[in-house]
Design a protein around this motif. Structure first.
Motif, mmCIF file in Angstrom:
data_model
loop_
_atom_site.group_PDB
_atom_site.id
_atom_site.type_symbol
_atom_site.label_atom_id
_atom_site.label_comp_id
_atom_site.label_asym_id
_atom_site.label_seq_id
_atom_site.Cartn_x
_atom_site.Cartn_y
_atom_site.Cartn_z
ATOM 1 N N TYR A 1 3.148 9.359 -11.747
ATOM 2 C CA TYR A 1 2.123 9.939 -12.614
ATOM 3 C C TYR A 1 2.672 11.220 -13.266
ATOM 4 C CZ TYR A 1 -2.216 7.276 -11.760
ATOM 5 O OH TYR A 1 -3.194 6.325 -11.757
ATOM 6 N N ALA B 1 -8.085 6.791 -1.866
ATOM 7 C CA ALA B 1 -7.481 5.971 -2.921
ATOM 8 C C ALA B 1 -8.017 6.373 -4.295
ATOM 9 C CB ALA B 1 -7.753 4.489 -2.652
ATOM 10 N N VAL C 1 2.838 1.454 -3.480
ATOM 11 C CA VAL C 1 1.996 1.819 -4.628
ATOM 12 C C VAL C 1 1.560 3.275 -4.539
ATOM 13 C CG1 VAL C 1 -0.230 1.398 -5.737
ATOM 14 C CG2 VAL C 1 1.207 -0.535 -5.066
ATOM 15 N N THR C 2 1.165 3.713 -3.330
ATOM 16 C CA THR C 2 0.752 5.110 -3.162
ATOM 17 C C THR C 2 1.900 6.055 -3.486
ATOM 18 O OG1 THR C 2 -0.757 4.411 -1.395
ATOM 19 C CG2 THR C 2 -0.290 6.762 -1.578
ATOM 20 N N THR D 1 0.828 -1.211 0.000
ATOM 21 C CA THR D 1 0.000 0.000 0.000
ATOM 22 C C THR D 1 0.859 1.255 0.000
ATOM 23 O OG1 THR D 1 -1.804 -1.123 1.178
ATOM 24 C CG2 THR D 1 -1.745 1.280 1.289
ATOM 25 N N LEU E 1 2.466 6.136 -7.284
ATOM 26 C CA LEU E 1 1.470 6.914 -8.022
ATOM 27 C C LEU E 1 1.737 8.404 -7.898
ATOM 28 C CD1 LEU E 1 -1.825 4.981 -7.145
ATOM 29 C CD2 LEU E 1 -0.593 4.981 -9.317
ATOM 30 N N ALA F 1 -3.496 14.692 -4.875
ATOM 31 C CA ALA F 1 -2.846 13.410 -4.582
ATOM 32 C C ALA F 1 -1.952 13.529 -3.357
ATOM 33 C CB ALA F 1 -2.035 12.945 -5.792
ATOM 34 N N ALA G 1 -5.431 7.686 -7.084
ATOM 35 C CA ALA G 1 -5.238 6.840 -8.268
ATOM 36 C C ALA G 1 -6.054 7.281 -9.471
ATOM 37 C CB ALA G 1 -5.589 5.389 -7.924
#
Length: 450
Positions: free
Chosen positions: A173, A437, A165-166, A162, A169, A185, A441
């Motif tokens: 991105y 989330a 991945v956060t 978690t 991103l 974000a 995302a």
């Protein structure tokens, strides 16, 4: 005394709640439980059924706050010793070595977090550093609770995934520099990070409503400790800077280069350890804080409601005002959660519960007006990342507050138990993590990373 399963469950819940008052030692909890069982037995012998005997016995035991005060008077010497970090009177206590080891681990993690912040501050651009601040500190707090609670390997992998991945991103991105989706974000990523802390705190048992409420309580107490540490640290640094300034020594470079990078993240780790080790201190403060700030916040909401009504057309309401109202509503939610976590669930509804109902009603009125203003602005000027994010948050708050108000009204009218209100708070909390989330995302691709 007949010990039915239902009765034993009620006694167990009562015992669990008493155990949270850490001014009462485990031996005292055992003694109180024995007294409760004796009272229940006497009442059963007099012809009362299990439920009646339990309720009457608990009532005769008195308010748990009053019980805590009585034990505090009876054991004042022990309570003073509890305020010492590593009590010298406990030299023969076998648990002392465990406390020292835990403190050592916390300090090592604090140094690790400070080092991560120090390196990032020197190597990353300011905007990148700010958007990654949560990922520099929260993994160390997750690590502390992972060490303390010992969750399963699967839970540890999920937590690491978690956070990874956060972080990926937010950093990978193709956000526009200074764009709204990047800011959103960066603002919502810490919510996911704090959710990871909560899962680690619960030892992976996040489905447990009791563990979720414990984490709510921990979060509130952590905020209190952080405020105390910040005030004390600020005074100390101010005095030091003043004294050294008299002899011509400027400590500003040291503050920016070393003290702040290490002290700020370190304070978070130390405060978390203090909450774990010394909860009995803040548990006595929590009811006072909620009773002071609930009426003040209610007045603030009423004033905000009047401001919104008199601000003219809803499309002309200032965007900054709507942002501030969202901040106030989040504060109301935090205060409400902390109040619920600090309340004696066995106590009957009283004046403060009606005051909380007024607080929820005022928050609902403000939220409805803010939602109307946001929807009107979107219809008039079109959608934007900020508007959609604010609209979504206010819709979540509306659902939360409506259900809370309904359950609180039922409790005040003696139609529902306090347990239902507690359970709703813990049931709804993951919804905010899901929304965070979605923002982290989904908003970038949805709005072209602008």
């Amino acid at each position: 005394m007949a010990g039915s399963t239902a009765l034993e469950a009620q006694i167990g819940r009562w015992r669990d709640y008493v155990s949270r008052h850490r001014a009462i030692a485990p031996a005292d909890v055992d003694e109180m439980t024995d007294h409760l069982r004796e009272r229940i037995g006497d009442l059963q012998a007099a012809g009362l059924d299990d439920d009646e005997a339990f309720l009457v016995a608990v009532k005769r035991m008195g308010s748990l706050d009053a019980v805590s005060r009585e034990f505090a008077r009876a054991h004042s010497e022990r309570l003073w010793k509890q305020l010492v970090l590593v009590p010298g009177a406990d030299d023969d206590d076998p648990a002392r070595g465990g406390r020292r080891r835990e403190l050592g681990i916390v300090l090592a993690l604090a140094v690790g977090a400070g080092t991560a912040v120090k390196i990032a501050a020197e190597t990353l651009a300011e905007e990148t550093f700010v958007s990654n601040a949560a990922f520099l500190v929260l993994p160390f707090l997750v690590g502390y609770f992972a060490w303390k609670r010992r969750p399963s390997a699967a839970v540890l992998a999920a937590l690491a995934g978690t956070l990874a991945v956060t972080c990926a991103l937010v950093n990978l991105y193709p956000f526009d520099d200074g764009g709204s989706t990047l800011v959103l974000a960066a603002l919502h990523a810490p919510v996911l990070g704090w959710t990871a802390v909560g899962v680690a705190y619960a030892g992976g048992r996040w489905r447990s409503h009791d563990r979720r409420m414990d984490f709510v309580r921990f979060t509130g107490e952590l905020a209190v400790y952080l405020a105390l540490l910040a005030l004390g640290g600020g005074v100390l640094l101010g005095l030091t800077a003043g004294l050294l300034g008299i002899v011509g020594v400027d400590i500003e470079p040291a503050l920016e280069g070393w003290i702040f990078p290490y002290c700020v993240p370190g304070a978070l780790l130390v405060a978390a350890w203090l909450v774990e080790a010394k909860q009995e201190v803040v548990e006595n403060i929590a009811p006072v804080l909620t009773k002071v700030f609930t009426p003040l916040t209610t007045v603030m909401l009423v004033v905000s409601f009047v401001v919104l009504l008199t601000a003219g057309g809803l499309t002309t309401v200032d965007r900054e005002l709507l942002i501030l109202l969202d901040a106030v509503l989040v504060l109301v939610l935090a205060l409400l959660l902390y109040s619920v976590s600090a309340r004696d669930p066995l106590a009957r509804p009283g004046f403060f519960d009606h005051l909380q109902l007024a607080l929820v009603g005022a928050a609902l009125a403000v939220d409805v007006l803010a939602l109307t203003a946001m929807a009107t602005r979107i219809a008039e000027f079109g959608a934007s990342p900020n508007k959609v994010a604010a609209l979504g948050l206010n819709l979540l708050l509306l659902v939360h507050l409506v259900r809370t108000g309904w359950l609180l009204l039922g409790f005040c009218r003696h139609r529902t138990g306090f347990h239902a209100l507690e359970r709703w708070q813990t049931t709804y909390l993951p919804v905010y993590a899901v929304w965070a989330a979605v923002v982290v995302a989904g908003f970038g691709p949805l709005f072209g990373f602008a």
